[in-house]
Motif scaffolding. Structure first.
Motif, PDB file in Angstrom:
ATOM      1  N   ASP A 176       1.099  -1.150   0.181  1.00 43.96           N
ATOM      2  CA  ASP A 176      -0.210  -0.345  -0.295  1.00 43.96           C
ATOM      3  C   ASP A 176       0.834   1.181   0.391  1.00 43.96           C
ATOM      4  N   ILE A 177       0.460   2.001  -0.646  1.00 42.48           N
ATOM      5  CA  ILE A 177       1.382   3.505  -1.120  1.00 42.48           C
ATOM      6  C   ILE A 177       1.382   4.298   0.185  1.00 42.48           C
ATOM      7  N   ASN A 178       0.768   4.268   0.969  1.00 41.36           N
ATOM      8  CA  ASN A 178       0.194   5.344   2.107  1.00 41.36           C
ATOM      9  C   ASN A 178       1.339   4.789   3.261  1.00 41.36           C
ATOM     10  N   GLY A 179       1.700   3.543   3.470  1.00 43.36           N
ATOM     11  CA  GLY A 179       2.516   2.662   3.940  1.00 43.36           C
ATOM     12  C   GLY A 179       2.043   2.759   5.347  1.00 43.36           C
ATOM     13  N   SER A 180       3.516   2.534   6.321  1.00 43.29           N
ATOM     14  CA  SER A 180       2.086   3.043   8.362  1.00 43.29           C
ATOM     15  C   SER A 180       3.691   3.566   8.625  1.00 43.29           C
ATOM     16  N   PRO A 181       3.692   4.358   9.903  1.00 44.89           N
ATOM     17  CA  PRO A 181       4.350   4.828  10.448  1.00 44.89           C
ATOM     18  C   PRO A 181       5.137   4.055  10.982  1.00 44.89           C
ATOM     19  N   ILE A 182       6.751   5.220  11.078  1.00 38.22           N
ATOM     20  CA  ILE A 182       8.044   3.243  12.101  1.00 38.22           C
ATOM     21  C   ILE A 182       7.299   4.040  12.695  1.00 38.22           C
ATOM     22  N   ASN A 183       7.834   2.911  13.667  1.00 34.29           N
ATOM     23  CA  ASN A 183       7.947   3.170  15.416  1.00 34.29           C
ATOM     24  C   ASN A 183       8.460   4.480  15.433  1.00 34.29           C
ATOM     25  N   PRO A 184       8.491   4.815  16.606  1.00 35.06           N
ATOM     26  CA  PRO A 184      10.203   5.762  17.174  1.00 35.06           C
ATOM     27  C   PRO A 184      10.973   4.675  18.014  1.00 35.06           C
ATOM     28  N   PHE A 185      10.575   3.880  18.455  1.00 37.34           N
ATOM     29  CA  PHE A 185      11.459   2.733  19.375  1.00 37.34           C
ATOM     30  C   PHE A 185      11.939   2.084  18.147  1.00 37.34           C
ATOM     31  N   ALA A 186      11.474   1.915  16.726  1.00 40.50           N
ATOM     32  CA  ALA A 186      12.722   0.838  16.073  1.00 40.50           C
ATOM     33  C   ALA A 186      13.480   1.807  15.671  1.00 40.50           C
ATOM     34  N   ARG A 187      13.513   3.417  15.530  1.00 39.78           N
ATOM     35  CA  ARG A 187      14.036   4.031  14.740  1.00 39.78           C
ATOM     36  C   ARG A 187      15.688   3.970  14.945  1.00 39.78           C
ATOM     37  N   ASP A 188      16.597   3.580  14.150  1.00 47.89           N
ATOM     38  CA  ASP A 188      17.780   4.377  15.002  1.00 47.89           C
ATOM     39  C   ASP A 188      18.349   5.608  14.365  1.00 47.89           C
ATOM     40  N   TYR A 189      19.498   5.955  14.907  1.00 43.37           N
ATOM     41  CA  TYR A 189      19.770   7.503  15.167  1.00 43.37           C
ATOM     42  C   TYR A 189      20.665   7.409  13.848  1.00 43.37           C
ATOM     43  N   PRO A 190      20.374   8.458  13.503  1.00 40.65           N
ATOM     44  CA  PRO A 190      21.207   8.958  12.053  1.00 40.65           C
ATOM     45  C   PRO A 190      22.264   9.828  12.405  1.00 40.65           C
ATOM     46  N   ASN A 191      23.756   9.040  11.730  1.00 43.70           N
ATOM     47  CA  ASN A 191      24.491   9.459  12.650  1.00 43.70           C
ATOM     48  C   ASN A 191      26.103   9.135  11.032  1.00 43.70           C
ATOM     49  N   GLU A 192      26.049   8.865  10.106  1.00 46.60           N
ATOM     50  CA  GLU A 192      26.725   8.426   9.969  1.00 46.60           C
ATOM     51  C   GLU A 192      26.852   9.540   8.221  1.00 46.60           C
ATOM     52  N   PHE A 193      28.051  10.015   8.390  1.00 44.28           N
ATOM     53  CA  PHE A 193      28.246  11.515   7.586  1.00 44.28           C
ATOM     54  C   PHE A 193      28.487  11.348   5.945  1.00 44.28           C
ATOM     55  N   ILE A 194      27.391  11.316   5.620  1.00 45.59           N
ATOM     56  CA  ILE A 194      27.548  11.424   3.515  1.00 45.59           C
ATOM     57  C   ILE A 194      28.521  12.250   3.049  1.00 45.59           C
ATOM     58  N   GLN A 195      29.599  12.696   2.663  1.00 46.56           N
ATOM     59  CA  GLN A 195      30.327  13.113   1.682  1.00 46.56           C
ATOM     60  C   GLN A 195      29.023  13.590  -0.019  1.00 46.56           C
ATOM     61  N   THR A 196      28.629  14.439   0.846  1.00 53.68           N
ATOM     62  CA  THR A 196      29.183  15.128  -0.723  1.00 53.68           C
ATOM     63  C   THR A 196      29.872  15.750  -1.720  1.00 53.68           C
ATOM     64  N   GLY A 197      30.364  16.155  -1.245  1.00 52.65           N
ATOM     65  CA  GLY A 197      31.913  17.060  -1.998  1.00 52.65           C
ATOM     66  C   GLY A 197      30.932  19.033  -2.132  1.00 52.65           C
ATOM     67  N   ILE A 198      30.485  19.071  -1.543  1.00 50.87           N
ATOM     68  CA  ILE A 198      30.120  20.244  -1.816  1.00 50.87           C
ATOM     69  C   ILE A 198      30.415  21.562  -0.746  1.00 50.87           C
ATOM     70  N   SER A 199      31.286  21.660  -0.449  1.00 56.10           N
ATOM     71  CA  SER A 199      32.220  23.112   0.428  1.00 56.10           C
ATOM     72  C   SER A 199      30.728  22.799   1.708  1.00 56.10           C
TER      73      SER A 199
END
Lengths: 589, 466
Positions: free
Chosen positions: B110-133
């Motif tokens: 279903d395209i509406n999806g379901s909300p992610i349980n906040p308890f299931a989330r992992d914190y985003p902390n991996e740096f993405i290098q975009t190459g733009i200063s």
């Protein structure tokens, strides 16, 4: 079943059902075979309008509505602390273990574990007479919280049995003989969330609730049992501020409501709080915290309920004699949930489409704060409930109806401003626009416990800041040369207050929390510098030399000094005198 | 056999009312057959008694009350998925755009999806290098973040988004991002720009394109981002991929939302947009993130045009309240030929603190960021002052700030479309620009890092030791 309602309309989170005669306003019902929880918010003849706390996709006309004839209640008892709930008090960690990564509909999980056994220690004896609110015993819920079990509403009489030992929340821990019958008392109690929990009487609050933020504790203090409002545009640091309060505020229990905000923010709290240590006890902060998370993508009606669930839990701990602080981030999302439901009910809208009762609802929510003498006549205990609500006005515009309605009831206003945030002045609390109506109430406390010149010193600092704002105007028009030496010293001192006192780095080891004694010393040093500068200017020391003094660097670094080393901080005072003397001798005055 | 109704009673705007229906569910998918074989899709917005209010995605042109037949399909809108969706192009409703885009589905969601349980989330902390200063150094992007680009008409937001898609890497890891590109009401040219760029760099093979172009039905735009995000969730959480989602332009999405709200005669919120727009936008933006125990992640770069460059307009305003920061493009920088014209001061990445520092970028990153930011802010203030009083009236220190702000824009913010700067290069460039200041002006950097990284001090130290 004759008592079944039948759905006749579905419009988003609003469902209308017929054959509902006999149900009461705010009764909880379950909608459709999926058993989606909802609450009755309007009744017309045999029709009831129901706000549903879960997604209503797939629900259709003709499906049943099951009644409970009970209002929305919160479960109260051991197990609340360290929990994370959604808006209707379903434990998200249990839902995760049962249903996986995504929240599925119609899951029913009790808020408090029915299996876990708690060690109950009794505080009363057989034959003792007890009344509503008296403590029967306690459970050491965490190392920080003694969870008292109180006599529930409507019960008074003699203890005929009282137990000791391990029990689940549903097992009987005492029997009380009332005038009519014998009542089994369990640790689990329920309370309708929309109703205030009673107390003996409210008392005026005159003790400050210290937050460790210099701009707040010194300039715009909040009293225990007080109310505060933090409006600000996005990116001005509302959430950082709320989370810092949850970390360091001087309260026994923290209830943090993430109402319609970002999922990752709740994750941040969830991951960090078990790691962070309470500054006083050294225990993990989680051991005094209850989290309510209804993120922005979770059902909108449950957002409306989350605020009530949170405050009921907060009141429950207040009744045990604790100082409780409740953070609601953000009340604007709560108000928007009200607006959405009101729109679906086709009510006549007020300002900006918000319902006309917005102000009344906000007022009655904030009024649940206060310092109270608790009900129990046996123990003379007072509890405090402080509410700090963030508001997210569109475009940062303070004429927003939610801000205005909140300002009418909240007594402290911390105005977060975008331009301060842009110049990296954090916390971005405006010193010119904010106010605290508790200043007079807490004066005596500061006079007695810190120093009697605490208040005069702070008003002196405030005057400098106000003068700075005026002078800045002049500088902008005609340049700094037009100012006299004394005026330039005002600018110098005001800049010190702003940069070296008001600005605070939430991520620095020592700067993130400043004890009130250190705040006093810091401000004292800056004021002392100002007074000396004026004095030496008057005897002829060159203003340019004063502006370039070495001691400025020491003053700038004092916020990063450990407060255990107070003498070292105090010694800056003498160094100021020494350097001014040097200037004087060099210039041979 | 599905029941068919010929009981359309009202048609107005994108909506129609069907009477005499039974067992219709809220949010159900609807098919309207105008004449033999010509179908339109819709969904149920409201059911009341035997009446259903239906919103038609492809517009109501050609639908009549007599002959058109309505079928209720008993389910929501679903997206057919399999790993083969990579490299394919879909319409805004999730149908293959050409015959060659057809796939053999392994799953329907279903395209509406379901909300992610906040308890299931992992914190985003991996740096993405975009190459733009100006992104890496000042508004650091991390995996699982949602970081929108606020732009104005005529600004080069597409170039920036394409550059991010082209250059993004996670340091020390070889995995490449899969891209889900969601076009919402943009022109053919704009969409072609992205597709060509993906083709050139070979990214097309690991991209899913969901296109609703400017001449496609406007109401379909309600479904378009959800279709794309369903693909992204499938790739990230079931196929362990790191997905970069580009949504452009969210302002067009909000316009479609407004159109439906107006057609339903709802009480409007600010500037005619519906009161529930915050919740609706959140149901899109919150579909970014990481989940505990899952390898994949969804990083969102929504692009939205600020009408009249006004940040307080409801679309950017509500977006800013949901997303984790924003990158704001400035018209005045664009006029100065600074490219990309990223306005560093109001831009913000809320998650940067978790993605920078030792073992992620470099230990001095946080201090350096604070100092650069503060110096640039002061420099801009001084520049304004100079406009009123003339440069001659500035103090010596102020003149340094004036110069710094200029150099900062020309050297640090401005860079080529194909210039891919490493994070070390970006950080060192920051130090080089700061080296014009006397040391006592650099209050926000700890002494340890000053000694270690400030070019002048390093050479001084070297001179002393020899």
């Amino acid at each position: 079943m004759e008592n079944l309602g039948r759905i006749i309309k579905v419009s988003g989170p609003l469902v209308v059902a017929e054959n509902m005669t006999g149900s009461k306003m705010y009764d909880v019902v379950f909608v459709s075979e999926n058993m989606l929880m909802g609450e009755i918010i309007e009744i017309s003849h045999d029709r009831a309008s129901i706000q549903v706390y879960e997604e209503t996709g797939g629900v259709g006309v003709g499906e049943p509505v099951y009644r409970t004839d009970m209002p929305l209640t919160a479960e109260l008892g051991p197990g609340l602390i360290q929990s994370i709930y959604d808006g209707i008090q379903r434990p998200l960690d249990i839902i995760y273990s049962r249903a996986g990564d995504f929240i599925t509909r119609g899951i029913m999980v009790p808020a408090l574990s029915r299996e876990k056994k708690w060690v109950f220690n009794s505080l009363v004896k057989v034959n003792e007479h007890v009344e509503y609110g008296d403590f029967l015993g306690y459970v050491d819920e965490t190392t920080l919280i003694k969870h008292y079990i109180m006599v529930p509403e409507g019960v008074s009489g003699e203890i005929i049995e009282i137990y000791q030992g391990e029990f689940t929340v549903e097992e009987t821990i005492a029997k009380i003989k009332t005038s009519s019958n014998i009542i089994d008392i369990k640790m689990l109690q329920k309370w309708p969330v929309r109703k205030h929990r009673p107390y003996f009487k409210k008392i005026n609050s005159d003790i400050p609730l210290l937050t460790g933020y210099r701009v707040i504790d010194t300039f715009f203090p909040i009293a225990k049992g007080g109310t505060a409002c933090i409006p600000g545009p996005f990116g001005s640091g509302k959430t950082v501020l709320q989370q810092q309060f949850a970390r360091w505020i001087d309260a026994n229990v923290i209830v943090y409501i993430g109402c319609g905000e970002r999922g990752n923010e709740m994750t941040d709290v969830l991951m960090e709080f078990p790691e962070l240590k309470d500054p006083k006890s050294g225990e993990p902060l989680m051991k005094r915290t209850v989290l309510i998370a209804n993120t922005s993508n979770m059902p909108v009606a449950a957002r409306e309920a989350s605020v009530y669930t949170g405050i009921t839990i907060a009141e429950y701990f207040r009744d045990m004699g604790y100082s409780v602080a409740l953070m609601a981030d953000s009340t604007s999302r709560w108000a928007e949930a009200m607006r959405e439901i009101s729109g679906r009910l086709e009510e006549m809208p007020g300002d900006e489409g918000y319902p006309a009762y917005l102000g009344a609802r906000l007022a009655s929510f904030y009024e649940r704060a206060g310092i109270v003498k608790c009900l129990s006549k046996k123990q003379d205990i007072t509890g405090a409930l402080t509410i700090i609500g963030a508001v997210s006005p569109p475009g940062g515009d303070l004429s927003d109806p939610v801000v205005q309605a909140t300002l009418r009831v909240a007594k402290v206003f911390w105005s977060l401003e975008a331009n301060l945030a842009y110049s990296r002045h954090f916390p971005a609390i405006s010193w010119l626009n904010s106010y605290s109506l508790y200043n007079d109430a807490v004066k005596e406390y500061f006079d007695k416990n810190i120093h009697e010149d605490f208040f005069s010193q702070k008003s002196e600092a405030m005057t400098l800041l106000e003068r700075e704002a005026e002078l800045e105007e002049i500088v902008r028009l005609v340049g700094i040369e037009s100012l006299s030496g004394a005026e330039r010293i005002i600018l110098l001192a005001a800049r010190m207050i702003r940069e070296d006192f008001l600005q605070q780095n939430a991520y620095h080891e020592f700067d993130k929390y400043t004890i009130i004694e250190k705040q006093y010393i810091m401000l004292k040093i800056i004021i002392h510098f100002y007074k000396q500068a004026i004095e030496y200017l008057n005897i002829g020391v060159d203003i340019n030399k004063i502006e370039k003094m070495q001691i400025k660097e020491a003053i700038a670094r004092m916020k990063n000094m450990d407060d255990k080393n107070m003498d070292k901080i105090k010694s800056i005072n003498d160094k100021i005198d020494i350097e001014f003397e040097e200037l004087r001798t060099k210039e041979e005055i | 056999m599905l029941k068919e109704y010929r009981s359309i009673t009202n048609i107005y705007g994108p909506l129609l009312i069907v009477e005499g229906v039974e067992n219709v569910k809220y949010e159900e998918l609807v098919e309207v057959e105008i004449s033999e074989g010509i179908l339109r899709n819709g969904r149920v917005l409201e059911v009341e008694g035997d009446k259903a209010l239906v919103q038609i995605f492809e517009g109501t042109r050609g639908i009549d009350t007599e002959k058109s037949r309505v079928r209720f399909l008993g389910r929501g809108i679903q997206m057919y998925l399999s790993p083969d969706i990579l490299g394919k192009v879909f319409t805004g409703l999730g149908k293959p755009r050409t015959e060659s885009d057809r796939i053999l589905p392994e799953k329907k969601l279903d395209i509406n999806g379901s909300p992610i349980n906040p308890f299931a989330r992992d914190y985003p902390n991996e740096f993405i290098q975009t190459g733009i200063s100006s992104i890496d150094g000042l508004n650091t992007l991390v995996r699982g973040q949602k970081l929108p680009v606020f732009t104005g008409a005529g600004l080069p937001h597409n170039k920036i988004a394409a550059q991010i898609a082209r250059q993004s890497t996670v340091l020390g890891k070889k995995e490449e991002f899969s891209v889900v590109f969601i076009a919402i009401g943009i022109t053919f040219e704009e969409s072609e720009y992205f597709i060509n760029d993906f083709r050139k760099t070979g990214a097309l093979q690991r991209s899913v394109l969901v296109l609703n172009l400017a001449d496609d039905p406007a109401i379909e735009r309600i479904a378009t981002p959800r279709v794309g995000l369903t693909c992204a969730e499938y790739l990230a959480f079931e196929k362990d991929m790191h997905v970069l989602v580009i949504l452009t332009d969210m302002t067009n999405y909000c316009e479609a939302l407004k159109e439906i709200s107006a057609a339903r005669k709802e009480v409007p919120g600010r500037r005619g947009y519906p009161g529930y727009m915050y919740t609706d936008l959140a149901s899109i933006y919150e579909r970014a993130g990481r989940i505990k125990g899952k390898k994949g992640s969804i990083t969102q770069i929504p692009i939205l045009t600020m009408p009249e460059d006004d940040k307080t307009h409801p679309v950017p305003d509500l977006t800013g309240y949901i997303t984790e920061g924003q990158i704001i493009l400035s018209r005045s920088l664009h006029k100065k030929k600074i490219s990309p014209p990223i306005d560093a001061l109001p831009s913000l990445s809320r998650l940067k603190d978790k993605g920078i520092g030792k073992n992620k970028t470099r230990e001095d990153h946080a201090d350096l960021f604070n100092q650069l930011y503060a110096a640039y802010a002061r420099g801009k203030e001084v520049q304004e002052l100079a406009v009123i009083l003339g440069e001659a009236a500035l103090t010596d220190t102020d003149k340094l700030y004036y110069k710094f702000a200029e150099d900062f824009e020309v050297q640090y913010v401005s860079q080529g479309d194909y210039e891919n700067r490493s994070i070390d290069y970006t950080l060192d460039l920051g130090w080089k620009l700061l080296s014009i200041f006397p040391r006592e002006e650099l209050k926000r950097i700890s002494d340890e890092f000053l000694v270690k990284y400030l070019p002048d001090l390093i050479s001084e130290d070297a001179a002393q030791t020899t």
